[in-house]
Design a protein around this motif. Structure first.
Motif: not given
Length: 182
Positions: A24-29, A37-47, A49-55, A79-82
């Motif tokens: 969660a930032t005012s920047g883009t990502g 390593k996954l040991e269950g279902d997970v989430e990539l949560k992006m929040s 810049s209103a101009d768009g952001n990425f992970m 747009e939030s992009k992985v």
């Protein structure tokens, strides 16, 4: 795990059921270069810049669980992009972009920019969301792509997919275009 800047880990990151990578930032990502390593279902949560952001994931995911991308930005038409830039050949779960964004007009994108970006996983894209294939070997014959009504796939390169499902219609081979399969 909540990030504030680009991160690198020489140790494995283990994600349990219900955990998330977020920012969660005012920047883009931000970017993450690590083996996850996954040991269950997970989430990539992006929040961001209103101009768009990425992970951007420069490392790799290992496991067979579901990874859900979520746009948590509190602004319209964001747009939030992985960006998948690593080799995810040890991933055989589901890349999920069906969760509704915090603001209805905003959306999520998964972009495969490297060979094996989507590993052997299935890709499920929900209404209003997108998947972008920017590397010709970002997916292959083991992948299944499901585009729900109103979802979009953008081909920057020619790609091969094991199975394509548009809405409720299943295709196992062929040539597809926006004019013939919209």
């Amino acid at each position: 795990l909540r990030f504030r800047a680009n991160a690198v880990s020489s140790a494995d990151i283990i994600m349990k059921e219900g955990t998330q990578l977020s920012f969660a930032t005012s920047g883009t990502g931000f970017s993450l270069n690590a083996k996850v390593k996954l040991e269950g279902d997970v989430e990539l949560k992006m929040s961001g810049s209103a101009d768009g952001n990425f992970m951007e994931i420069l490392g790799s995911f290992h496991g067979n669980n579901q990874i859900t991308a979520f746009n948590n930005t509190n602004a319209e038409n964001v747009e939030s992009k992985v960006i998948l830039s690593g080799n995810n050949s040890n991933f055989s779960g589901t890349w999920d972009a069906t969760k509704e964004s915090r603001v209805a007009s905003s959306y999520v994108v998964y972009e495969g920019k490297s060979e094996q970006a989507f590993g052997n996983g299935n890709i499920v894209i929900g209404t209003g969301n997108k998947v972008i294939f920017s590397h010709e070997k970002s997916l292959g014959a083991a992948n299944e792509l499901l585009l729900q009504l109103g979802a979009k796939a953008v081909l920057s390169k020619s790609v091969t997919v094991g199975k394509l499902i548009l809405g409720e219609t299943e295709y196992t081979s062929g040539t597809f275009s926006a004019s013939t399969h919209a």
